[in-house]
Write a protein that holds these residues in place. Structure first.
Motif, PDB file in Angstrom:
ATOM      1  N   TYR A 209       7.903   7.418  23.833  1.00  0.00           N
ATOM      2  CA  TYR A 209       6.592   7.977  24.148  1.00  0.00           C
ATOM      3  C   TYR A 209       6.724   9.446  24.544  1.00  0.00           C
ATOM      4  O   TYR A 209       5.980  10.302  24.057  1.00  0.00           O
ATOM      5  N   LYS A 212       7.378  11.578  21.432  1.00  0.00           N
ATOM      6  CA  LYS A 212       6.322  11.734  20.433  1.00  0.00           C
ATOM      7  C   LYS A 212       5.045  12.322  21.001  1.00  0.00           C
ATOM      8  O   LYS A 212       4.361  13.083  20.332  1.00  0.00           O
ATOM      9  N   ARG A 213       4.721  11.934  22.201  1.00  0.00           N
ATOM     10  CA  ARG A 213       3.363  12.192  22.652  1.00  0.00           C
ATOM     11  C   ARG A 213       3.241  13.204  23.777  1.00  0.00           C
ATOM     12  O   ARG A 213       2.137  13.454  24.249  1.00  0.00           O
ATOM     13  N   THR A 214       4.334  13.754  24.261  1.00  0.00           N
ATOM     14  CA  THR A 214       4.182  14.716  25.353  1.00  0.00           C
ATOM     15  C   THR A 214       4.642  16.105  24.917  1.00  0.00           C
ATOM     16  O   THR A 214       5.402  16.255  23.957  1.00  0.00           O
ATOM     17  N   GLN A 215       4.157  17.079  25.673  1.00  0.00           N
ATOM     18  CA  GLN A 215       4.532  18.461  25.453  1.00  0.00           C
ATOM     19  C   GLN A 215       6.050  18.616  25.586  1.00  0.00           C
ATOM     20  O   GLN A 215       6.693  19.285  24.791  1.00  0.00           O
ATOM     21  N   ARG A 218       7.914  17.559  22.452  1.00  0.00           N
ATOM     22  CA  ARG A 218       7.809  18.560  21.383  1.00  0.00           C
ATOM     23  C   ARG A 218       8.721  19.750  21.669  1.00  0.00           C
ATOM     24  O   ARG A 218       9.345  20.300  20.772  1.00  0.00           O
TER      25      ARG A 218
ATOM     26  N   LYS B 373      -4.275  15.262  27.220  1.00  0.00           N
ATOM     27  CA  LYS B 373      -5.109  14.274  27.903  1.00  0.00           C
ATOM     28  C   LYS B 373      -4.421  13.961  29.220  1.00  0.00           C
ATOM     29  O   LYS B 373      -3.213  13.765  29.237  1.00  0.00           O
ATOM     30  N   THR B 377      -0.373  13.723  28.108  1.00  0.00           N
ATOM     31  CA  THR B 377      -0.249  13.229  26.744  1.00  0.00           C
ATOM     32  C   THR B 377      -0.925  14.174  25.769  1.00  0.00           C
ATOM     33  O   THR B 377      -2.020  14.663  26.039  1.00  0.00           O
ATOM     34  N   ILE B 378      -0.270  14.389  24.629  1.00  0.00           N
ATOM     35  CA  ILE B 378      -0.879  15.239  23.611  1.00  0.00           C
ATOM     36  C   ILE B 378      -2.070  14.511  22.999  1.00  0.00           C
ATOM     37  O   ILE B 378      -1.969  13.352  22.591  1.00  0.00           O
ATOM     38  N   GLU B 380      -3.794  13.724  20.176  1.00  0.00           N
ATOM     39  CA  GLU B 380      -3.464  13.861  18.755  1.00  0.00           C
ATOM     40  C   GLU B 380      -4.665  14.141  17.846  1.00  0.00           C
ATOM     41  O   GLU B 380      -4.559  14.981  16.961  1.00  0.00           O
TER      42      GLU B 380
END
Lengths: 354, 507
Positions: A209, A212-215, A218, B373, B377-378, B380
């Motif tokens: 998680y 993929k989904r946090t700053q 990335r 968010k 969380t990005i 998307e």
């Protein structure tokens, strides 16, 4: 990010030979896992018995903790050789806290913290060792390989010094001191599965998680891909790197707790060369040592491949020496395939672009 | 061509063409190199001079055309081949090894050694000493290369070519990294060499230098031979005219542009490198909202360093004010980006793109903080929407935002990098050589985009070493030379030759 099992081929295009090959290559870790499972199912009677599978996954969990932790490090094009030593040291610290307590000489007393305190303390210590790695690497520009080689020796030495090379035994604690329950981490089960296995899946989910989904995730990929560009794009490169090594240390500490709890003892030489198995799992999972490319799911599957291979060969009665040879071959073949895939993928992308 | 000329011509190229897919780099160019002279060649970026030089030095082979050396037709299959026929090239970036000695550098790859015998160090040192004597240099053959100054290293490169008995020596922008005294030294060496009969081909953008050292000048324009002359017969304005041509500069700016308050104010900005060189020298400038300011200058003029200071990548002295608020020296790059300053860096491959990441990840990396968010969380869907809208507004040709950016053409990669800065919603956009290495069509797109951004009230500061570009899209033109601002003129008052001489001031 290239997950080994995501197919990007567009539905409209007819699957060309290259595309099919690419798909096979992308899913290679999965395919390898199935092949190995199939092979051992045929060769070893009772290989798929739930009880033996559970034992196998329990073994895998230890390597998976380390491998998941080190994946971010490798994605930033770094390496962490100290995780095996951190595992051993953290197990020793846990053993010390349970059997000897925190001695306060000036008061003439020893405090025995409860397990609910021991575990977080050990995790923090592992994280701090990782953070130290990160600081040395970013602040003083020490190459990660050398820096973590150094801390590997220091931390291993420290583990030996804690007990003079002896083993701490009897980690189940003393009811009168109120520090019992440590062994449950390794032995207790939830819904029929040992805690360690649940922890492995939860850790993998959390790290995936983050990736993929946090700053932060990335930024990790960006640093490994091109550190200059990352700096210019406003990524706080040094800070992210320190966190990456901290996570690696934290995961090693978790592995250390689980190992010593399973054995109900901690030995200072535990975890020697474990980092190599972890790196092998990461590479097998398709993460590039050159940085910028990798996947958490891949690492998890990589750990499974290595673990099943090891235990399966044992069950077949193959000698330990041959096991080493096979493991080495698998790693080298995996890297060769990875190179091939990366070239093909580039070609396919260019074709698609035109 | 007069027959009497041929005796003086050591090397001759006849109707050389070089065709790349989609572009013609050289179009039937005839070129002559005069014996024992300094043959200067000049042209704008992309005029084809480096392509021509690479062909003459055997780096690449022409699509068509013939090369004559001493009136004998030759074909060079490699640089080694060209070197063995006496044509050597010293590239702009030095190809030397700091941890090897001078002699080892000169003989690298062709060591004096037979069979299993050790390298004949004594012989190598003897030859190196001879070469150094020929160049009038007091450099010991055993000296470690990294102990030499840049100017001396350049001479080692020249010695390397001379060790091959070079008759024709190509020097590609040899002075771009040299100090004034080092340039004088180099010129002395060049004069000595021509007196010894060596023919020099000299590439440079610094017109004053060409006038000082050159004998013959050849001007290329858009892949064609424009003109050829004796240096004594011409002057700087003539060169500029021949180089740029008289066709009107394309104008990307509408008349009657209006500007707002200053977005960026810089006072006395200085940057001194760790080796004590002043890279940016007391620069003060101002960019107003909606204004496009172009910074013109040669390589090494300090443009890139100025931009890096503005973005907080270097430790500088001076004051920067962004949108009325002071920016402290210690403010981090990411904080400056959040406050509305963003950079499109110069070297796209090295500093711009994340090659194996997707187009989408490349584009959003600077602005993830704007699309979170729960601050973690990005978001998307928001990210996808931003990426798709940027792909549309910048007309980026990409089959899917998930494709790796390295599969794109240079122009499209550059647009993605520009898209990255736009997604941060900047107030002040810095572009360092934004058109380097991209094709004509993409250049136009980049300029159109700069203009439309300025119309939205964004301040734009861009740098280029191309005179036509600077005239085409700047409201105001600054010229940098040796780290200092040497001119600050509105576009209507700017003349090309004034800009060129300002860019050579203090060199």
């Amino acid at each position: 990010m290239n997950t080994p099992h995501n197919s990007t081929s567009s539905p409209a295009s007819i699957m060309s030979k290259d595309n099919l090959l690419l798909l096979v290559l992308k899913m290679r870790t999965f395919i390898a896992l199935f092949l190995i499972l199939a092979f051992f199912t045929v060769m070893v009677p009772g290989f798929l018995e739930p009880s033996s599978l559970v034992i196998m996954v329990k073994h895998i969990a230890i390597n998976a903790f380390l491998a998941l932790g080190i994946t971010f490090v490798i994605i930033t094009a770094g390496i962490d050789l100290s995780i095996g030593a951190i595992l051993g040291f953290c197990g020793m610290v846990a053993g010390w806290l349970i059997t000897k307590g925190i001695v306060l000489p000036m008061l003439g007393i020893a405090i025995f913290p409860s397990i609910w305190l021991v575990v977080p303390m050990v995790l923090v210590i592992g994280g701090l060792i990782g953070a130290l790695n990160g600081l040395l690497i970013t602040r003083y520009n020490v190459a990660p390989f050398i820096c973590t080689l150094g801390t590997m020796y220091i931390v291993r030495g420290a583990a030996m010094l804690l007990s003079g090379g002896e083993t701490f035994t009897g980690l189940s604690g003393n009811p009168q001191l109120g520090n019992t329950g440590f062994e449950l981490i390794g032995s207790a089960r939830l819904l029929g599965l040992p805690y360690a296995i649940w922890m492995m899946f939860i850790l993998a989910a959390v790290i995936a998680y983050i990736a993929k989904r946090t700053q932060f995730g990335r930024h990790v990929f960006a640093i490994g891909d091109n550190e200059h560009s990352a700096e210019l794009s406003g990524v706080k490169v040094a800070r992210v790197k320190v966190w990456v090594y901290t996570i690696s240390g934290l995961c090693a500490a978790l592995a250390g707790i689980v190992v010593s709890s399973q054995l109900v003892a901690s030995h200072p030489a535990t975890g020697i060369a474990f980092e190599m198995n972890a790196i092998a799992a990461v590479v097998l999972g398709g993460t590039s040592l050159a940085g910028g490319r990798g996947s958490i799911m891949g690492t998890l599957i990589g750990a499974f491949v290595i673990g099943i291979l090891a235990d399966g060969l044992v069950m077949m009665g193959v000698s330990e020496f041959w096991q080493m040879v096979v493991k080495g071959l698998v790693i080298i073949v995996a890297v060769i395939i990875d190179q091939k895939q990366s070239r093909l993928q580039h070609k396919a992308a260019i074709v698609k672009q035109k | 061509m007069h027959s009497s000329d041929t005796a003086d011509v050591v090397m001759r190229a006849e109707a050389i063409s070089m065709v790349y897919p989609g572009t013609i780099a050289l179009n039937e160019v005839d070129y002559r190199v005069y014996r024992g002279k300094v043959n200067v060649i000049i042209g704008e970026n992309g005029a084809g001079k480096s392509t021509l030089m690479k062909i003459l030095a055997g780096v690449q082979q022409p699509t068509s055309g013939r090369i004559f050396l001493n009136e004998e037709q030759v074909t060079f299959s490699s640089t080694r081949d060209a070197a063995s026929r006496g044509v050597g090239m010293v590239h702009q970036e030095l190809n030397l090894f700091g941890n090897l000695s001078v002699a080892e550098n000169i003989f690298l790859g062709r060591e004096r050694q037979r069979g299993l015998m050790p390298i004949d160090t004594a012989e190598q040192h003897r030859i190196t000493a001879e070469l150094m004597a020929r160049l009038n240099q007091d450099i010991a053959p055993s000296e470690l290369l990294s102990n030499l100054k840049v100017g001396q290293q350049q001479l080692v490169e020249i010695a390397k070519a001379l060790a091959d008995q070079a008759d024709v020596l190509i020097l590609d922008e040899p002075t771009s990294a040299l100090s004034k005294t080092e340039i004088e030294l180099l010129f002395e060496v060049i004069r000595d060499l021509t007196a010894q009969g060596v023919s020099i081909i000299y590439i440079s953008h610094r017109l004053e230098e060409l006038m000082a050292i050159g004998d013959h000048i050849t001007i290329l324009r858009d892949g064609n031979l424009q003109s050829e002359a004796l240096i004594e017969a011409i002057d700087v304005p003539w060169i500029v005219r021949e180089m740029l041509g008289s066709d009107p500069v394309t104008d990307f700016l509408k008349p009657g542009r209006e500007f707002g308050e200053p977005v960026l104010e810089v006072r006395n900005l200085s940057l001194v490198s760790t080796t004590g060189l002043t890279l940016v020298d007391e620069v003060s400038l101002e960019v107003r909202a909606g204004e496009i300011v172009g910074v013109y200058g040669l390589m090494g003029a300090g443009r890139t360093e100025l931009m890096e200071c503005l973005l907080g990548l270097q430790r500088y002295q001076g004051e920067i004010t962004l949108d009325g608020q002071s920016v402290h020296e210690g403010t981090s790059t990411s904080e400056r980006i959040r406050r509305g300053m963003c950079l499109v860096p110069e070297d796209r491959k090295k500093n711009g793109i994340f090659p194996v990441s997707s187009v989408s990840n490349n584009m959003t990396i600077s602005s993830l903080w704007r699309r979170l968010k729960h601050r973690f969380t990005i978001d998307e869907p928001a990210e996808d929407a931003a990426v798709n809208s940027a792909i549309n507004t910048l007309s980026i040709k990409v089959s899917s935002p998930d494709i790796e950016i390295r599969a794109l053409s240079g122009g499209n990669q550059q647009k993605v990098v520009i898209g990255r800065t736009l997604l941060t919603d900047p107030k002040m956009l810095l572009l360092d050589e934004p058109t380097r290495g991209i094709d004509i069509g993409a250049k136009g797109d980049v300029f159109d985009m700069m203009v439309s951004l300025s119309e939205r009230g964004i301040g734009v500061l861009f740098s280029t070493s191309d005179l036509k570009e600077i005239m085409a899209v700047s409201d105001r033109i600054l010229v940098m030379s040796g780290g200092r601002l040497t001119a600050n003129v509105s576009r209507h008052d700017a003349t090309e030759s004034a800009l060129v001489s300002a860019s050579a001031q203090g060199l």
